[in-house]
Design an enzyme around this catalytic site. Sequence first.
Site, PDB file in Angstrom:
ATOM      1  N   HIS A 185      33.162  12.569 -44.256  1.00 10.13           N
ATOM      2  CA  HIS A 185      33.388  12.809 -45.692  1.00 10.13           C
ATOM      3  C   HIS A 185      33.730  14.277 -45.910  1.00 10.13           C
ATOM      4  CE1 HIS A 185      32.794  12.962 -49.994  1.00 10.13           C
ATOM      5  NE2 HIS A 185      32.637  11.656 -50.029  1.00 10.13           N
ATOM      6  N   ASP A 193      38.682   3.659 -46.039  1.00  8.24           N
ATOM      7  CA  ASP A 193      38.448   3.343 -47.457  1.00  8.24           C
ATOM      8  C   ASP A 193      39.448   4.008 -48.399  1.00  8.24           C
ATOM      9  OD1 ASP A 193      37.369   5.904 -47.151  1.00  8.24           O
ATOM     10  OD2 ASP A 193      35.509   5.473 -48.251  1.00  8.24           O
ATOM     11  N   HIS A 194      39.878   5.221 -48.080  1.00 10.31           N
ATOM     12  CA  HIS A 194      40.844   5.948 -48.930  1.00 10.31           C
ATOM     13  C   HIS A 194      41.236   7.208 -48.182  1.00 10.31           C
ATOM     14  CE1 HIS A 194      37.459   8.555 -49.766  1.00 10.31           C
ATOM     15  NE2 HIS A 194      36.763   7.472 -50.104  1.00 10.31           N
ATOM     16  N   GLU A 230      34.869   5.937 -43.645  1.00 12.76           N
ATOM     17  CA  GLU A 230      34.985   6.936 -44.693  1.00 12.76           C
ATOM     18  C   GLU A 230      36.223   7.833 -44.485  1.00 12.76           C
ATOM     19  OE1 GLU A 230      33.301   7.446 -47.561  1.00 12.76           O
ATOM     20  OE2 GLU A 230      34.730   9.073 -47.867  1.00 12.76           O
ATOM     21  N   THR A 255      35.292   5.268 -52.570  1.00 12.33           N
ATOM     22  CA  THR A 255      34.793   4.197 -51.699  1.00 12.33           C
ATOM     23  C   THR A 255      34.479   2.944 -52.504  1.00 12.33           C
ATOM     24  OG1 THR A 255      33.693   5.895 -50.408  1.00 12.33           O
ATOM     25  CG2 THR A 255      33.099   3.624 -49.923  1.00 12.33           C
TER      26      THR A 255
HETATM   27  C1  GP9 Z   1      28.855   7.796 -50.443  1.00 16.57           C
HETATM   28  C2  GP9 Z   1      30.178   7.117 -50.437  1.00 16.57           C
HETATM   29  C3  GP9 Z   1      31.263   8.075 -50.117  1.00 16.57           C
HETATM   30  O1  GP9 Z   1      27.825   6.925 -50.805  1.00 16.57           O
HETATM   31  O2  GP9 Z   1      30.394   6.481 -51.643  1.00 16.57           O
HETATM   32  O3  GP9 Z   1      31.636   8.845 -51.169  1.00 16.57           O
HETATM   33  P1  GP9 Z   1      33.089   8.732 -51.803  1.00 16.57           P
HETATM   34  O4  GP9 Z   1      34.068   8.580 -50.718  1.00 16.57           O
HETATM   35  O5  GP9 Z   1      33.075   7.547 -52.697  1.00 16.57           O
HETATM   36  O6  GP9 Z   1      33.259  10.036 -52.512  1.00 16.57           O
HETATM   37 MN    MN Z   2      34.804   7.241 -49.342  1.00 16.74          MN
END
Ligand code: GP9
Ligand code: MN
Length: 614
Positions: free
Chosen positions: A409, A468-469, A251, A293
């Site tokens: 996150h 992921d980003h 994340e 994500t």
């Molecule tokens: C939570 C995951 C993380 O389920 O999708 O949140 P995002 O990075 O998409 O805001």
């Molecule tokens: Mn994410």
Amino acid sequence: MKKGIHFLKKHFIATLVILLWIKTVAISFISFQLPIHSWVDIVLIVISPLGIIMIILGFGFLFKKQVPPVTMLIIYLLMIGLVYANLLYYRFYIDFVTVSVFLQLHNVGGLGPSTAELVSPFDLLLFLDLIILGLVVIRIKKTKQKQPVPNKKKYTIISMTLVVLTFVLALTKNPYLLETGYNRKELVQSLGLYNYQIVNMIDGLKAPIMKVLADETDVEEITSNVGRKPTRAHEEFGIAKGKNLVLISLESTQNFVINQKINGEEITPFLNDFIKNSYYFTNIYDQAAQGKTSDAEFMINTGLYPLPSGSVFVRRSTNEFYSLPKILANKRNYTAVSFHGNDATFWNREEMYETLGYKRFFSKKDYHVTDENSVNYGIKDIPFFEQSMNKLKTLPEPYMANFLTLTNHFPFLLDEEDQTIRPADTSVEVVNRYVTTVNYEDAALRRFFELVKEKGLYEDSIFVIYGDHYGISQKYEKGVYELLERQDTPLNHLQLQRLPVIIHVPGEQGKIVNTVGGTIDIYATILELMGIRDDQFINFSQNLFTKDDKDPVIFRNGSIVTIDYAYIGGSCYDKKSGETVDTTKCEKYLKKARKELQTSDELILGDLFRFIPY
Ligand code: GP9
Ligand code: MN
């Protein structure tokens, strides 16, 4: 004061129009960093909102004999609300609200616990005039006098002319403007916030129609458009053939944390070691868009681009797709499952995973989640991995297992007892905390590998670990520049958009791969490692072991980066000199970007895979 109110009462419509116009233009200049390259850009930012403001406020009186002040004030308030929603969204995402974002608001994690973080006391300035305008409305009601109505014909002609002029000027400047409706910064800069919102709404309405109108004949054209070159031979082809495939999404993890120390301590001690025996890709750019994500998951599972607005997971979960789980099931008899400690419905995963071919989704309800083992969005990464182990152990082999971590996150919260590194000491608290949550995530990975080794699930697997980003939005990037002792420049910002991608195949030494690529390329790379040629399927992914660095990495807003050039914020950069160069140097890449993004959108919105047999 009385005189003033009397004046405003007399010129009520003009007052509302001018106030809204000034506010919109001021925010466009002050808060939205819209790229300005020439005087036309400035003219457009100034005039573009006026015509449409007149038309929308005009609805309050155009069809009436007299001006209904309350209705007009309500319309005014709604429009300010729209501006403010965009302002808050922009502060975090450096992007503008789309209709799809409104529809998936409950999924937009970033704004959830953090809105307070994004509000500024100065925002009150936007709403202060409402007190006086409210008094004016009361006054009008009290005196029961009829409000003068402007000459409706003249009003309509002037406002329409302004709107037409805006579109003509904007399209003369960039004929591709509407075609590349995903470049929202340019749309807002050229058409203004309100016209942009209308264009976006029309785009949203077009999407369901595209699906109804699509048929087999569209597929042929698309197939020739994708025009894939056969992938070159390379020694990594098939090295993971038959192995279990384990994907781990990190994340919000950016590449700058790897091998980075804070006050002498490594942020990611486990990964720093782990990459020594892995394929470590150092130049992979974040291509996720509004689906966060879920966009990264979509790219990796299908090799297609995310949608220009909203998330494919939310908007197109009933489509047909080719996907890694399906290809692996068809060709190699794999079973695909996914593990994530959040609600099954978040980002519509439950439905989309089924569409993508996952046979089982272990979500929040499959975990023992308590206040003690949770933080921020849900179960912490360490108990998440620990509790996943027994589930993993029972899977029929070969399997594809998809893990999504969650602790790192925004806004990066962590209980004191879990902090194993001191926060950084930059001027940006979000960045200081980020270091601690990334460090926790790294410890969770260490635990994961201890456990898979213990359970005998290590040797026969291939592990694909990826950020992921971005985690640190541009709003907070200043802290990262302090940490890395770098200048805040457009090219340095671009470099920060790189994500770690690490592929570990037990028994293989691995190597550092500096290929310039993006998240979408993970798809083809996995297929090749599994011994399946990636060019058999329609996708836009390129195997990172053979990808040409001169091929552009395409971002969802139409920007690009190659080894030599980058097109960002409306300027073309020579990466070596760091200088801007003539846009023609980037044009051939931009052309490719337009074509690929458009083709990918047509495939998804037209649901064209339903016409393409495996
Ligand atoms: C939570 C995951 C993380 O389920 O999708 O949140 P995002 O990075 O998409 O805001
Ligand atoms: Mn994410």
